[in-house]
Design an enzyme around this catalytic site. Structure first.
Site, PDB file in Angstrom:
ATOM      1  N   HIS A   1       2.167  -4.778  -1.180  1.00 55.77           N
ATOM      2  CA  HIS A   1       1.096  -4.891   0.092  1.00 55.77           C
ATOM      3  C   HIS A   1       1.723  -5.166   1.485  1.00 55.77           C
ATOM      4  O   HIS A   1       1.554  -4.458   2.381  1.00 55.77           O
ATOM      5  CB  HIS A   1       0.232  -6.193  -0.326  1.00 55.77           C
ATOM      6  CG  HIS A   1      -0.755  -6.476   0.492  1.00 55.77           C
ATOM      7  ND1 HIS A   1      -2.177  -6.264   0.507  1.00 55.77           N
ATOM      8  CD2 HIS A   1      -0.716  -7.164   1.718  1.00 55.77           C
ATOM      9  CE1 HIS A   1      -2.879  -6.543   1.552  1.00 55.77           C
ATOM     10  NE2 HIS A   1      -2.000  -7.237   2.282  1.00 55.77           N
ATOM     11  N   GLU A   2       2.768  -5.926   1.487  1.00 61.28           N
ATOM     12  CA  GLU A   2       3.255  -6.035   2.718  1.00 61.28           C
ATOM     13  C   GLU A   2       4.492  -5.265   3.085  1.00 61.28           C
ATOM     14  O   GLU A   2       4.340  -4.984   4.373  1.00 61.28           O
ATOM     15  CB  GLU A   2       4.494  -7.488   2.561  1.00 61.28           C
ATOM     16  CG  GLU A   2       3.593  -8.765   2.102  1.00 61.28           C
ATOM     17  CD  GLU A   2       2.498  -8.897   3.153  1.00 61.28           C
ATOM     18  OE1 GLU A   2       2.383  -8.875   4.207  1.00 61.28           O
ATOM     19  OE2 GLU A   2       1.562  -9.887   2.632  1.00 61.28           O
TER      20      GLU A   2
ATOM     21  N   HIS B   1       2.209  -2.962   5.096  1.00 69.58           N
ATOM     22  CA  HIS B   1       2.126  -3.462   6.576  1.00 69.58           C
ATOM     23  C   HIS B   1       3.499  -2.931   7.251  1.00 69.58           C
ATOM     24  O   HIS B   1       3.311  -2.505   8.351  1.00 69.58           O
ATOM     25  CB  HIS B   1       2.121  -4.854   6.869  1.00 69.58           C
ATOM     26  CG  HIS B   1       0.644  -5.651   6.397  1.00 69.58           C
ATOM     27  ND1 HIS B   1      -0.554  -4.992   7.104  1.00 69.58           N
ATOM     28  CD2 HIS B   1       0.145  -6.346   5.584  1.00 69.58           C
ATOM     29  CE1 HIS B   1      -1.582  -5.754   6.661  1.00 69.58           C
ATOM     30  NE2 HIS B   1      -1.132  -6.455   5.539  1.00 69.58           N
TER      31      HIS B   1
END
Lengths: 495, 495
Positions: free
Chosen positions: A263-264, A267
């Site tokens: 997930h990160e 980003h």
């Protein structure tokens, strides 16, 4: 020859960018490195530089220079850049300093007390502080509304999602509400027939970290411009030139830390691939919170939890933790798609998550627009949790309306970004799959370039050049359309 | 009621302190955490805040306010505080910006090229840049000399060692030169009769780190206000409220990383024990570079390499690396006191180190005072290395006069601090031993409080309240006296 007003404005925003670099670093360090005893000095240092940034943005000379720049001959790119500088300028200038200060104080007080009040299920204690946060947030919304022509709630949402309207959200979320509860029921009925093998711990933290780094490599994270560390709440921080992502580990479960890293990394790749020639200017920053979330959710939901990706990384999992029946690609996919309606948003699965967000959107909009009062929230919360997820939260404030930090400091208007991000991600992948009908085979074979190339060309390098609506149309050929989200969920949970 | 000029000045220096917090953090991160790709953005951000600090200090309004403050009624403590603010102000204001900029540019250019020129033993290439650094440093020294009444070299040294004079240094170093060469010869003759058992690696890095943390705990490092990390060049950074020390590890030797940690912990405890009520003001900072070094050398040389301390930590060494004949307390003491005249200052033992420093002091003083030119350095270097240490450096520039970074960017006047620090440390311990005749038994038994209590009361909490001369007299009853250093070395290396 003296410089133009536009050049003067550029120099000031470049200076702000450099100050913000140091603020971002200090914030990352505070969460990932700093010992507790350093907190007061750190807080004072960050506040001091924060004041300087604010003073720089609210200097009347800057307002004059920006007006003058708007009257100069500017290229199209310069006009767009000025538009985005104007947006950052407005966020700092549309509100009187006294209101900003009062809201910051009330929010910080309420937020601080909330940490213990939540643990004690103390709604009345919380309400005493929270009413003031609501009052000041409404005042803020009213002032912003008058100056922007948006409705009060929209004016707050505009800070995170410029251009998004309530009419649009109602259309989208209204559609989701039609089919989501039924879909959840069907998925649960299907999963009740299936056998899921839980992974057996313990999983050594050092091995989890090594696995995480391998997965980041696979996902194209640039380690020459970023790091992986540990923090209590995982986040993506730092600056585009040096992106710092974090995760947290627990010995009995590696699946959460690993998917958190995926997930990160979504980003992070957005930040790492913003156009370097304008990275020091607002036009070179990420478009919005929802677009940022659409990147992390492209990585986590569209790619990371897909059977094809789990088949790809399954050998890595075995390499670090040994062979287990739970580590078959098929079983990993079951683990990562388990549906279970429950209290807590941040622990929710992909399918029930939107219900949590829609509930919050409906309540906070009514609250800001003055249709309900803070006191009405628990009853409304319970009613909607029953309706959307069949979960009873009566008198369970800590796992109900007191669970999130967002409202405690007055960050109203933020929640929709999460589900908008999930929908954008589904729409991107519908497009990518149209261009690459064999996408799953490619993923399973380790070729993730079709995904990264598309995101890089259509989202990452576009930064804030277009408003969100135009960005999405240019990328996918149409405006945000929840049908892609629905199709994705049906395909994953019912097929 | 409006505030006094003194209060206005305080507020400005407090603001500077907060900016410097962020600069210190950014510098630590750059050395210990940052990936290479982040360097350009980091450099730009740090330079921007550095400019802001400089502009704040050189604002003519600050000069007016400081003059006004000096005319106000001030307590003794306030007068002392103003004196130290004045010192920081002078460092920023005594030189014209054009000279500072020219020297920074020339120094940074020379320093950058030196990294490759040194590897290539390219003295001529280095000289081409270095001449300009010398020219600008002389100009700086001349201007500072005119405004301070000090000699040119003293005026440069004053930046690091306020109050130290060449007459004083000549007296002290002149004394050392009388007895040091003979002492080195005697120590080597004695050690030639002894058997030293080398420790057998490899030593796992993780175990070295754990051992280092244990030793820091023993030495009283406050982990609630600091960390241990890794960097290429070990240092003590951060801020007093959050001290960041670093070390570097190599698998074949644990003795260097461990003693490096002891050294940096000495710096750290000084910072961690500066008086908290004035930590945001110049009067609350460490007194000087030599006094800082006297703390790290109290920890490393006086305590860390003593047989009593090595007996104390010997069980820890065995705990982390298993039993070895080399790990007897007696043999560890031999390892940590081995004398060997050699080329490189940073690798030098306790006994030959002062010779390296005195040589540099004599050369840089002659250079700044115009008695020699840059071209004359290699011959002079070789002559002095032969005389003091019997080492031949002819045509060996890389391991001779090109080995240190200090001169490359014009940091003339810094070197004496190292040996002054060693001498102060010896003088402190002579005093502590007088108060605690059983100090070695106490150390071996794990009671280090007599040392820490004395340093805390006499040095750490005094910060910059007194000038260095008075600080030393108040702490030890007399001015700096090299006899204590000599006695310490004789006791350790000849007894």
């Amino acid at each position: 020859m003296s410089q133009t007003a536009y050049q003067t404005v550029l120099a000031i925003f470049t200076r702000i960018y450099r100050y913000e670099h140091l603020l971002a670093l200090a914030g990352w360090d505070q969460a990932a490195m700093m010992p507790a005893g350093g907190n007061d000095a750190r807080g004072a240092a960050m506040a001091e530089l924060g004041v300087l940034v604010h003073n720089t943005l609210t200097d009347p000379l800057l307002a004059v220079a920006m007006t003058a720049a708007a009257g100069e001959y500017l290229t199209d790119a310069e006009q767009v850049s000025l538009r985005e500088m104007k947006r950052q300028w407005e966020l700092a200038n549309l509100l009187p300093a006294s209101l900003v200060e009062a809201k910051t104080l009330a929010g910080s007080h309420c937020s601080h007390q909330w940490r213990t009040q939540r643990a004690n299920n103390d709604w009345d204690g919380f309400l005493a502080n929270f009413r003031e946060v609501v009052r000041l947030s409404r005042e803020e919304a009213q002032l912003l509304s008058e100056q922007t022509g948006l409705s009060p709630y929209e004016a707050l949402m505009n800070k995170y999602e410029p251009g998004m309207t309530c009419a649009e959200l109602d259309r989208i979320f209204g559609d989701v509400k039609q089919w989501l509860p039924g879909l959840i029921q069907q998925a649960m009925a299907k999963q009740a027939q299936e056998t899921l093998i839980p992974a057996q711990g313990p999983f050594a933290i050092a091995a989890q970290r090594e696995l995480g780094l391998e997965v980041m490599k696979l996902l194209g994270f640039d380690f020459d411009g970023g790091r992986l560390d540990v923090s209590h709440h995982p986040f993506c921080g730092g600056v585009p030139e040096d992106v710092r992502i974090t995760t947290r580990y627990t010995e009995d479960d590696f699946t959460q830390s690993m998917m958190g890293i995926v997930h990160e990394t979504g980003h992070a790749r957005y930040e790492q691939n913003l156009p370097r020639d304008t990275v020091h200017l607002p036009v070179g920053r990420a478009r919005s919170m929802a677009i940022h979330e659409s990147q992390s959710l492209s990585f986590e939901m569209q790619l990371g939890r897909s059977p094809a990706f789990l088949a790809l990384i399954q050998p890595l999992v075995q390499q670090y933790f040994g062979a287990q029946a739970a580590f078959s690609a098929d079983n990993l996919a079951k683990i990562y798609t388990r549906v279970k309606p429950d209290y807590i948003r941040v622990d929710a699965d992909e399918l029930t998550y939107p219900a949590h967000v829609i509930l919050r959107y409906e309540i906070e909009r009514a609250l800001i627009n003055g249709e309900i009062e803070a006191d009405d929230i628990p009853a409304l919360w319970d009613e909607k949790m029953q309706a959307y997820l069949g979960v009873d939260t009566k008198d369970n404030f800590k796992n109900g309306c007191m669970q999130d930090i967002h409202w405690t400091d007055g960050s109203f208007g933020y929640f929709p970004s999460y589900t908008l991000g999930a929908m954008y991600a589904a729409q991107y992948f519908a497009m990518i799959r149209k261009l690459h009908p064999d996408l799953d085979q490619q993923i399973a074979a380790g070729n993730l370039a079709p995904i990264f190339d598309w995101l890089k060309a259509n989202i990452w390098t576009q930064a804030s050049r277009w408003d969100t609506g135009e960005l999405i149309v240019r990328a996918t050929g149409e405006a945000l359309n929840p049908v892609y989200f629905k199709q994705h969920l049906e395909q994953r949970y019912l097929a």
